[in-house]
Scaffold this motif. Structure first.
Motif, PDB file in Angstrom:
ATOM      1  N   LEU A  33     -34.139   4.531 -42.375  1.00 57.42           N
ATOM      2  CA  LEU A  33     -34.016   3.872 -43.680  1.00 57.42           C
ATOM      3  C   LEU A  33     -33.037   2.714 -43.547  1.00 57.42           C
ATOM      4  N   GLU A  34     -33.453   1.542 -43.951  1.00 57.11           N
ATOM      5  CA  GLU A  34     -32.632   0.340 -43.762  1.00 57.11           C
ATOM      6  C   GLU A  34     -32.466  -0.382 -45.106  1.00 57.11           C
ATOM      7  N   ARG A  35     -31.221  -0.687 -45.410  1.00 56.82           N
ATOM      8  CA  ARG A  35     -30.840  -1.364 -46.646  1.00 56.82           C
ATOM      9  C   ARG A  35     -31.524  -2.729 -46.800  1.00 56.82           C
ATOM     10  N   GLY A  36     -31.537  -3.498 -45.711  1.00 52.72           N
ATOM     11  CA  GLY A  36     -32.130  -4.845 -45.753  1.00 52.72           C
ATOM     12  C   GLY A  36     -33.321  -4.899 -44.807  1.00 52.72           C
ATOM     13  N   ALA A  42     -25.016  -6.813 -37.612  1.00 47.36           N
ATOM     14  CA  ALA A  42     -24.133  -7.043 -36.451  1.00 47.36           C
ATOM     15  C   ALA A  42     -24.899  -7.083 -35.133  1.00 47.36           C
ATOM     16  N   SER A  43     -25.895  -6.227 -35.004  1.00 48.81           N
ATOM     17  CA  SER A  43     -26.610  -6.130 -33.723  1.00 48.81           C
ATOM     18  C   SER A  43     -27.364  -7.422 -33.407  1.00 48.81           C
ATOM     19  N   TRP A  44     -27.779  -8.119 -34.433  1.00 48.60           N
ATOM     20  CA  TRP A  44     -28.460  -9.401 -34.267  1.00 48.60           C
ATOM     21  C   TRP A  44     -27.435 -10.505 -33.992  1.00 48.60           C
ATOM     22  N   GLY A  48     -24.379 -10.061 -26.895  1.00 49.88           N
ATOM     23  CA  GLY A  48     -25.151  -9.318 -25.889  1.00 49.88           C
ATOM     24  C   GLY A  48     -24.398  -9.047 -24.595  1.00 49.88           C
ATOM     25  N   MET A  49     -23.076  -9.241 -24.607  1.00 51.13           N
ATOM     26  CA  MET A  49     -22.314  -8.981 -23.379  1.00 51.13           C
ATOM     27  C   MET A  49     -22.195  -7.471 -23.153  1.00 51.13           C
ATOM     28  N   LEU A  50     -22.265  -7.095 -21.892  1.00 52.12           N
ATOM     29  CA  LEU A  50     -22.105  -5.687 -21.510  1.00 52.12           C
ATOM     30  C   LEU A  50     -20.893  -5.650 -20.588  1.00 52.12           C
ATOM     31  N   PRO A 176     -31.647   0.818 -49.691  1.00 52.69           N
ATOM     32  CA  PRO A 176     -30.211   1.101 -49.565  1.00 52.69           C
ATOM     33  C   PRO A 176     -29.865   2.530 -50.007  1.00 52.69           C
ATOM     34  N   ILE A 177     -29.298   3.283 -49.098  1.00 51.65           N
ATOM     35  CA  ILE A 177     -28.915   4.665 -49.419  1.00 51.65           C
ATOM     36  C   ILE A 177     -27.553   4.638 -50.103  1.00 51.65           C
ATOM     37  N   GLU A 178     -27.468   5.324 -51.237  1.00 49.85           N
ATOM     38  CA  GLU A 178     -26.193   5.349 -51.970  1.00 49.85           C
ATOM     39  C   GLU A 178     -25.389   6.588 -51.659  1.00 49.85           C
ATOM     40  N   HIS A 332     -18.690   1.130 -33.720  1.00 48.03           N
ATOM     41  CA  HIS A 332     -18.772   0.642 -32.337  1.00 48.03           C
ATOM     42  C   HIS A 332     -18.083  -0.712 -32.147  1.00 48.03           C
ATOM     43  N   TYR A 333     -17.577  -1.259 -33.209  1.00 47.93           N
ATOM     44  CA  TYR A 333     -16.709  -2.448 -33.199  1.00 47.93           C
ATOM     45  C   TYR A 333     -17.238  -3.553 -32.279  1.00 47.93           C
ATOM     46  N   ARG A 334     -16.562  -3.855 -31.175  1.00 48.08           N
ATOM     47  CA  ARG A 334     -16.954  -5.006 -30.352  1.00 48.08           C
ATOM     48  C   ARG A 334     -17.969  -4.636 -29.267  1.00 48.08           C
ATOM     49  N   ASN A 335     -18.378  -3.359 -29.225  1.00 42.46           N
ATOM     50  CA  ASN A 335     -19.160  -2.898 -28.066  1.00 42.46           C
ATOM     51  C   ASN A 335     -20.432  -2.139 -28.400  1.00 42.46           C
ATOM     52  N   GLY A 336     -20.984  -2.388 -29.567  1.00 42.87           N
ATOM     53  CA  GLY A 336     -22.152  -1.600 -29.977  1.00 42.87           C
ATOM     54  C   GLY A 336     -23.389  -1.829 -29.141  1.00 42.87           C
ATOM     55  N   ILE A 337     -23.558  -3.037 -28.623  1.00 41.93           N
ATOM     56  CA  ILE A 337     -24.740  -3.290 -27.782  1.00 41.93           C
ATOM     57  C   ILE A 337     -24.547  -2.529 -26.466  1.00 41.93           C
ATOM     58  N   LEU A 338     -23.360  -2.663 -25.898  1.00 44.04           N
ATOM     59  CA  LEU A 338     -23.047  -1.941 -24.667  1.00 44.04           C
ATOM     60  C   LEU A 338     -23.226  -0.428 -24.849  1.00 44.04           C
ATOM     61  N   LEU A 339     -22.758   0.086 -25.976  1.00 44.92           N
ATOM     62  CA  LEU A 339     -22.689   1.550 -26.133  1.00 44.92           C
ATOM     63  C   LEU A 339     -23.937   2.193 -26.719  1.00 44.92           C
TER      64      LEU A 339
HETATM   65  C1  LIG Z   1     -20.103 -12.075 -33.457  1.00 48.71           C
HETATM   66  C2  LIG Z   1     -20.272 -10.737 -32.809  1.00 48.71           C
HETATM   67  C3  LIG Z   1     -20.388 -10.661 -31.431  1.00 48.71           C
HETATM   68  C4  LIG Z   1     -20.568  -9.425 -30.816  1.00 48.71           C
HETATM   69  N1  LIG Z   1     -20.768  -9.381 -29.470  1.00 48.71           N
HETATM   70  C5  LIG Z   1     -21.004  -8.196 -28.850  1.00 48.71           C
HETATM   71  C6  LIG Z   1     -21.271  -8.146 -27.480  1.00 48.71           C
HETATM   72  O1  LIG Z   1     -21.328  -9.177 -26.810  1.00 48.71           O
HETATM   73  N2  LIG Z   1     -21.495  -6.926 -26.901  1.00 48.71           N
HETATM   74  C7  LIG Z   1     -21.454  -5.765 -27.617  1.00 48.71           C
HETATM   75  O2  LIG Z   1     -21.643  -4.687 -27.044  1.00 48.71           O
HETATM   76  N3  LIG Z   1     -21.205  -5.792 -28.952  1.00 48.71           N
HETATM   77  C8  LIG Z   1     -20.976  -6.969 -29.577  1.00 48.71           C
HETATM   78  N4  LIG Z   1     -20.723  -7.008 -30.924  1.00 48.71           N
HETATM   79  C9  LIG Z   1     -20.590  -5.745 -31.651  1.00 48.71           C
HETATM   80  C10 LIG Z   1     -21.964  -5.174 -31.991  1.00 48.71           C
HETATM   81  O3  LIG Z   1     -22.738  -6.180 -32.572  1.00 48.71           O
HETATM   82  C11 LIG Z   1     -21.815  -3.987 -32.948  1.00 48.71           C
HETATM   83  O4  LIG Z   1     -20.894  -3.064 -32.467  1.00 48.71           O
HETATM   84  C12 LIG Z   1     -23.166  -3.290 -33.103  1.00 48.71           C
HETATM   85  O5  LIG Z   1     -24.153  -4.213 -33.464  1.00 48.71           O
HETATM   86  C13 LIG Z   1     -23.084  -2.193 -34.151  1.00 48.71           C
HETATM   87  O6  LIG Z   1     -24.385  -1.684 -34.307  1.00 48.71           O
HETATM   88  P1  LIG Z   1     -24.782  -0.883 -35.612  1.00 48.71           P
HETATM   89  O7  LIG Z   1     -26.204  -0.502 -35.461  1.00 48.71           O
HETATM   90  O8  LIG Z   1     -23.771   0.184 -35.844  1.00 48.71           O
HETATM   91  O9  LIG Z   1     -24.537  -1.937 -36.772  1.00 48.71           O
HETATM   92  P2  LIG Z   1     -25.524  -2.975 -37.485  1.00 48.71           P
HETATM   93  O10 LIG Z   1     -26.299  -3.757 -36.507  1.00 48.71           O
HETATM   94  O11 LIG Z   1     -24.711  -3.723 -38.479  1.00 48.71           O
HETATM   95  O12 LIG Z   1     -26.547  -2.023 -38.206  1.00 48.71           O
HETATM   96  C14 LIG Z   1     -26.193  -1.197 -39.288  1.00 48.71           C
HETATM   97  C15 LIG Z   1     -27.389  -1.218 -40.207  1.00 48.71           C
HETATM   98  O13 LIG Z   1     -27.196  -0.282 -41.267  1.00 48.71           O
HETATM   99  C16 LIG Z   1     -27.726  -0.845 -42.441  1.00 48.71           C
HETATM  100  N5  LIG Z   1     -27.103  -0.170 -43.591  1.00 48.71           N
HETATM  101  C17 LIG Z   1     -25.806  -0.212 -43.953  1.00 48.71           C
HETATM  102  N6  LIG Z   1     -25.598   0.535 -45.044  1.00 48.71           N
HETATM  103  C18 LIG Z   1     -26.797   1.071 -45.370  1.00 48.71           C
HETATM  104  C19 LIG Z   1     -27.219   1.934 -46.418  1.00 48.71           C
HETATM  105  N7  LIG Z   1     -26.359   2.399 -47.325  1.00 48.71           N
HETATM  106  N8  LIG Z   1     -28.514   2.298 -46.475  1.00 48.71           N
HETATM  107  C20 LIG Z   1     -29.411   1.842 -45.541  1.00 48.71           C
HETATM  108  N9  LIG Z   1     -29.056   1.004 -44.535  1.00 48.71           N
HETATM  109  C21 LIG Z   1     -27.752   0.630 -44.441  1.00 48.71           C
HETATM  110  C22 LIG Z   1     -27.331  -2.308 -42.353  1.00 48.71           C
HETATM  111  O14 LIG Z   1     -28.096  -3.116 -43.220  1.00 48.71           O
HETATM  112  C23 LIG Z   1     -27.559  -2.582 -40.882  1.00 48.71           C
HETATM  113  O15 LIG Z   1     -28.867  -3.082 -40.608  1.00 48.71           O
HETATM  114  C24 LIG Z   1     -20.580  -8.231 -31.581  1.00 48.71           C
HETATM  115  C25 LIG Z   1     -20.482  -8.313 -32.966  1.00 48.71           C
HETATM  116  C26 LIG Z   1     -20.341  -9.551 -33.576  1.00 48.71           C
HETATM  117  C27 LIG Z   1     -20.286  -9.616 -35.075  1.00 48.71           C
END
Ligand SMILES: Cc1cc2nc3c(=O)[nH]c(=O)nc-3n(C[C@H](O)[C@H](O)[C@H](O)COP(=O)(O)OP(=O)(O)OC[C@H]3O[C@@H](n4cnc5c(N)ncnc54)[C@H](O)[C@@H]3O)c2cc1C
Length: 375
Positions: A33-36, A42-44, A48-50, A176-178, A332-339
Motif C-alpha cells: 500500500l503506497e500513499r502516493g 527517498a529511494s528515487w 545510488g552509492m553503495l 495513505p494509511i492512517e 535507513h537514513y543515508r543507506n537505504g539503497i545499500l541496505l
Molecule cells: C538526496 C539523497 C541521497 C541519497 N543517497 C543514497 C545513496 O547514495 N545510497 C544509499 O544507500 N542511500 C541513499 N539515500 C538514502 C535512501 O534514499 C533512503 O535511506 C531509502 O530510500 C529509504 O527507503 P524507504 O523505502 O524506507 O523510503 P522511501 O523511498 O521514502 O519510501 C517510503 C514510502 O512509504 C510511503 N508512505 C509513507 N507513509 C505512508 C502511509 N502512511 N501510507 C502508505 N504509504 C506511505 C511513501 O510515500 C514512500 O513511497 C539518499 C537519500 C537522499 C534523500
C-alpha cells in the motif's frame, strides 16, 4: 478490498524489496500500500552509492550489516535481470575519497581502516590524475575503495516494481494509511480515511513518514525525522569521471546515461521538499571545485528527497514489541539503497522461516520498558 497474508505499508526500495523477498520464499497473498506513487520518494531521490566503508563506523555491527548487504548486490543484479529483464546498472568501478587541502584526516582514516581490515588504498595526486584526469589538479591525496560501488537506484525501483507486477504482488497507489487496527493485542489490518484492509502480518516500511502512523490511538512510538537531501545533475558531452568521487564538501556520481549527480545537502526542515537556489549554487560550486571542466555546464535536473532518520541514526528493523504480527523496517537514513537487500532477507527470515531477529536494530531500543500494548 481483500485481506492479505502479508501487507506492506510503503512502496519505497525497502517495502518493494521486502515484498519480492517474501514472494521468493513462498509467501503469497502479498499487498503493498503506497500513499502516493511507488518508488517516487527517498529511494528515487538517492544517488545510488553503495558505500559501507565511507558512511558507517567501522567495526560496528552496523558496518558489518552494510558490508553483508553490499555483498548481496552482484547476485541481486543478476537475479533481477533474469526475473524482469531490467539491468540495474551495478557499477563496480570503485569510490574515491579525496582531499583538496593539506589536512591529514584522510591518513588517520586510512590507518584506522587498515587496522580494521578494510580494503582501502592511499593514493597520491598523480595516481588520482592517472585514474581520473578530470579531477582538479589541486587534489592533494585520496583513499580508493575498490569494493564500494554504485547502482542506478531508479532502475532498481523499476525492476522491483516489475517483479511485483509479474508475480501477483498487488500494489495499491494513492492509498495513505492512517492507522493500524488492533484486535485482541494483535494487528488485524490498517485503515485509510475511508477504508479498512485486513492482514495477517503488517510490515511498516514508510520511510520518513513512519511517525505519522497511529497505533492504538497514539502516534507511532518510534521517532523518525525527515532529513532533506537536495541534489543536482549535469549531463556533459564527454564522460568526465568513471568512479564515484567524494570530498568533504559533497560527492559526484557518474551514471551510465552520461549524467553526473552532485549531492547532497542534509537539512532539518520537516517534510518540505523544495529545491532552493542556495543549495543548487553550493552543489554547483562543489562540483566545479572537484571537476573544473564542469564550470559553465548546464544543470539538467535538480530534486530533493527525505531521508528517514532515527535518534541514533541507525535503522529500525524487527518485530514491534507486544504485537507478534507487526514488523518495522525503516530509519535507513543515508543507506537505504545499500541496505535494502539484507533488510528484505532479515524480514523474510523472520516472517517466513521464523528466524528471530539477531541484529541490534530492533524497535525495542526506543521503547524502553514500555510494551507496545501499553502505548
Ligand atoms: C538526496 C539523497 C541521497 C541519497 N543517497 C543514497 C545513496 O547514495 N545510497 C544509499 O544507500 N542511500 C541513499 N539515500 C538514502 C535512501 O534514499 C533512503 O535511506 C531509502 O530510500 C529509504 O527507503 P524507504 O523505502 O524506507 O523510503 P522511501 O523511498 O521514502 O519510501 C517510503 C514510502 O512509504 C510511503 N508512505 C509513507 N507513509 C505512508 C502511509 N502512511 N501510507 C502508505 N504509504 C506511505 C511513501 O510515500 C514512500 O513511497 C539518499 C537519500 C537522499 C534523500
Amino acid at each position: 478490498m481483500n485481506s492479505f497474508d502479508f501487507l506492506i505499508v510503503g512502496g519505497g526500495v525497502i517495502g518493494l524489496s521486502i515484498a519480492r523477498e517474501l514472494h521468493k520464499r513462498g509467501g503469497r497473498n502479498i499487498g503493498v500500500l503506497e500513499r502516493g506513487h511507488v518508488g517516487k520518494e527517498a529511494s528515487w531521490a538517492a544517488a545510488g552509492m553503495l558505500s559501507p566503508d565511507i558512511e558507517a563506523d567501522l567495526g560496528s555491527e552496523f558496518h558489518r550489516f552494510c558490508r553483508r548487504s553490499l555483498e548481496m548486490y552482484p547476485a541481486l543484479a543478476e537475479e533481477l535481470k533474469g526475473e524482469t529483464g531490467i539491468e540495474i546498472e551495478l557499477d563496480r568501478s570503485g569510490t574515491f575519497c579525496l582531499s583538496f587541502d593539506d589536512d591529514d584526516s584522510l591518513r588517520e582514516i586510512y590507518a584506522r581502516q587498515i587496522e580494521d581490515g578494510v580494503r582501502v588504498d592511499l593514493v597520491s595526486s598523480s595516481d588520482i590524475s592517472k585514474a581520473e584526469p578530470s579531477i582538479s589538479q589541486s587534489v592533494c591525496e585520496g583513499l580508493f575503495y575498490q569494493s564500494n560501488w554504485q547502482v542506478e537506484n531508479r532502475k532498481l525501483l523499476q525492476a522491483l516494481r516489475t517483479y511485483c507486477e509479474l508475480n501477483g504482488i498487488r500494489i495499491f497507489e494513492s492509498m495513505p494509511i492512517e492507522s493500524l487496527m488492533i484486535e485482541s493485542g494483535k494487528v488485524s489490518g490498517v485503515e485509510t480515511a475511508d477504508s479498512r484492509i485486513g492482514a495477517e502480518n503488517v510490515v511498516i516500511a514508510t520511510g520518513a513518514w513512519t511517525s505519522l502512523i497511529k497505533i492504538a490511538g497514539s502516534t507511532f512510538p518510534v521517532d523518525i525525522k525527515p532529513v532533506r537531501g537536495q541534489m543536482i545533475a549535469f549531463k556533459p558531452e564527454m564522460r568526465l569521471i568513471r568512479s564515484v568521487v567524494h570530498s568533504s564538501q559533497g560527492y559526484l556520481v557518474p551514471k551510465r546515461d552520461g549524467r553526473i549527480l552532485v549531492g547532497a545537502t542534509s537539512e532539518d526542515v520537516g517534510f518540505d521538499k523544495v529545491v532552493t537556489t542556495e543549495a543548487v549554487e553550493r552543489l554547483y560550486s562543489t562540483a566545479v571545485k572537484m571537476v573544473p571542466a564542469l564550470d559553465g555546464a548546464e544543470i539538467v535536473d535538480s530534486w530533493s528527497g527525505l531521508r528517514p532518520c532515527t535518534e541514533d541514526k541507525l535503522p529500525v528493523i524487527g518485530e514491534f514489541p507486544g504485537y507478534k504480527n507487526l514488523t518495522v523496517a525503516t530509519g535507513h537514513y543515508r543507506n537505504g539503497i545499500l541496505l535494502a537487500p539484507l533488510t528484505a532477507v532479515v524480514i523474510a527470515d523472520n516472517l517466513i522461516d521464523n528466524v528471530s531477529f539477531r541484529y541490534a536494530f530492533a524497535p525495542s531500543r526506543f521503547l524502553g520498558e514500555t510494551t507496545a500494548a501499553s502505548v
